[in-house]
Design an enzyme around this catalytic site. Sequence first.
Site, mmCIF file in Angstrom:
data_model
loop_
_atom_site.group_PDB
_atom_site.id
_atom_site.type_symbol
_atom_site.label_atom_id
_atom_site.label_comp_id
_atom_site.label_asym_id
_atom_site.label_seq_id
_atom_site.Cartn_x
_atom_site.Cartn_y
_atom_site.Cartn_z
ATOM 1 N N ARG A 37 -8.002 12.524 12.358
ATOM 2 C CA ARG A 37 -6.461 12.452 12.863
ATOM 3 C C ARG A 37 -5.648 13.610 12.586
ATOM 4 N NH1 ARG A 37 -5.367 7.188 9.114
ATOM 5 N NH2 ARG A 37 -3.238 7.386 10.214
ATOM 6 N N ASP A 63 1.686 -1.248 12.076
ATOM 7 C CA ASP A 63 0.886 -1.707 11.336
ATOM 8 C C ASP A 63 0.194 -2.822 11.754
ATOM 9 O OD1 ASP A 63 0.430 0.956 10.314
ATOM 10 O OD2 ASP A 63 1.182 0.322 8.213
ATOM 11 N N LYS A 68 0.948 -1.244 -0.014
ATOM 12 C CA LYS A 68 -0.003 -0.083 0.006
ATOM 13 C C LYS A 68 0.656 1.244 -0.038
ATOM 14 C CE LYS A 68 -3.225 0.884 3.585
ATOM 15 N NZ LYS A 68 -2.982 2.232 4.008
HETATM 16 C C1 S3P Z 1 2.550 4.744 6.112
HETATM 17 C C2 S3P Z 1 3.157 5.328 7.378
HETATM 18 C C3 S3P Z 1 2.836 4.695 8.722
HETATM 19 C C4 S3P Z 1 1.765 3.762 8.629
HETATM 20 C C5 S3P Z 1 0.663 3.932 7.569
HETATM 21 C C6 S3P Z 1 1.377 4.147 6.246
HETATM 22 C C7 S3P Z 1 3.017 5.394 4.808
HETATM 23 O O1 S3P Z 1 2.169 5.988 9.336
HETATM 24 O O2 S3P Z 1 1.317 3.542 9.846
HETATM 25 O O3 S3P Z 1 -0.027 2.813 7.628
HETATM 26 O O4 S3P Z 1 2.831 4.884 3.907
HETATM 27 O O5 S3P Z 1 3.901 6.401 4.903
HETATM 28 P P1 S3P Z 1 2.839 7.273 10.031
HETATM 29 O O6 S3P Z 1 3.776 8.014 9.219
HETATM 30 O O7 S3P Z 1 1.792 8.033 10.619
HETATM 31 O O8 S3P Z 1 3.865 6.490 11.023
#
Ligand code: S3P
Length: 428
Positions: free
Chosen positions: A121, A314, A21
């Site tokens: 958020r 995650d 993702k």
């Molecule tokens: C992500 C970073 C993480 C992760 C999220 C996806 C990304 O979040 O928890 O599911 O794609 O950069 P944070 O940057 O808030 O730690």
Amino acid sequence: METRIRPVKTLHGEVRVPGDKSISHRAVMLGALAHGETEIENFLFGEDCLSTVRLARALGVKVILEEGRVVVQSEGMDALREPEDVLDAGNSGTTMRLMAGILAGCPFFSVITGDASLRRRPMGRVIKPLAAMGARITGRCGNSCAPLAIRGGGLRAIEYASPVASAQVKSAVLLAGLFCEGRTVVIEPTRSRDHTERLLRHLGARVETEGERVAVWGRPNLRGAKIAVPGDISSAMFFLVAGLIVPEAEVILPGVGVNPTRTGALDILKQMGADIVLTNEREISGEPVADIRARSSRLAGTEIGGDIIPYLIDEIPVLAVAAALAEGETVVRDAGELRHKETDRIAAVVDVLGKMGVNIEERADGFVIRGGRKLRGGVCDSRGDHRMAMAAAVAGLVAEGETVIQGAECVNISYPAFFDTLSYISVK
Ligand code: S3P
């Protein structure tokens, strides 16, 4: 939608998990900033990444969706144009925060919003550094929540010491840095996932990393390229844990991304006694990939905290399921960031596993599980959080009776075929 999970006899099979993702989002965004054509293989056709596609199109970029691949055609970062309407990032924090970085660099006005979960958020964490670079950016709740209104352009490079280890914050600043003259630097308390840096290099940007410090040079000549997206380790983890806790199971997952900033959960599971083997380790489009096999294992409780947290943030809901089946105590600490995800994942894990009979105690920055009790099925509220729905389904495989997952359609965010795949490898 409700989905019912019944206990299984065992699990057997090979699962090709969908594309990562985080990398799928970045492939579209960087493709939009690059000159020429970017061809993305194994793109994740989940709702979050489709939000990124929608936003790229609203900025005038041509994005062609085909079976199993996406083609992005762009005339580069200076060709992005002012969107005609409010941009909707849906449920996707990555779309909102990374796009805020790009929009801050563009000399026009935009408004970006999202669903009720995303509007709750924290966005102050990107507003602050982007404003320091010169973007005029404001948000609801005293500049801390979306919708965000952004008047971008005329940015200057900064050195930013981020108070949180967040790849979304780091990436927002690095992407805004592409629009500046000179070098933009982000320093983190602990290194977060580095997909933006790797993909920027893949498309021709100058990026240098030294420990927790990352520097990007502005005004790069980004060129479209082929990007092959590895399987998502966060999605793979649901099947890995399922393979560990179901008796006599074997699950094989080919082509999973094993970037060291994402594999914290593999390290923790091995520490708990898991039979997990990585083979055929290789690199695609600048990202490490491997085939992973998991077999039923006797697990023991462990401690999860400190610098490893960003590398498994995650995966904590599904690690909690592993901990519930392990002998002894598992303590999760330093994970207060979980309260700012799609839902408050500390409260959600405590609620869902507690209702399934797990001995679990909530802490401000995590929880404590005393494992080894038999789980019982029941009604689980996913709270619209894809990772909570999938974690509850994995727990349901070994629970007594039926587990009903409410709001199960939220798996479409990151893994639309999750329940079909789970049923395909289940031996009932
Ligand atoms: C992500 C970073 C993480 C992760 C999220 C996806 C990304 O979040 O928890 O599911 O794609 O950069 P944070 O940057 O808030 O730690």
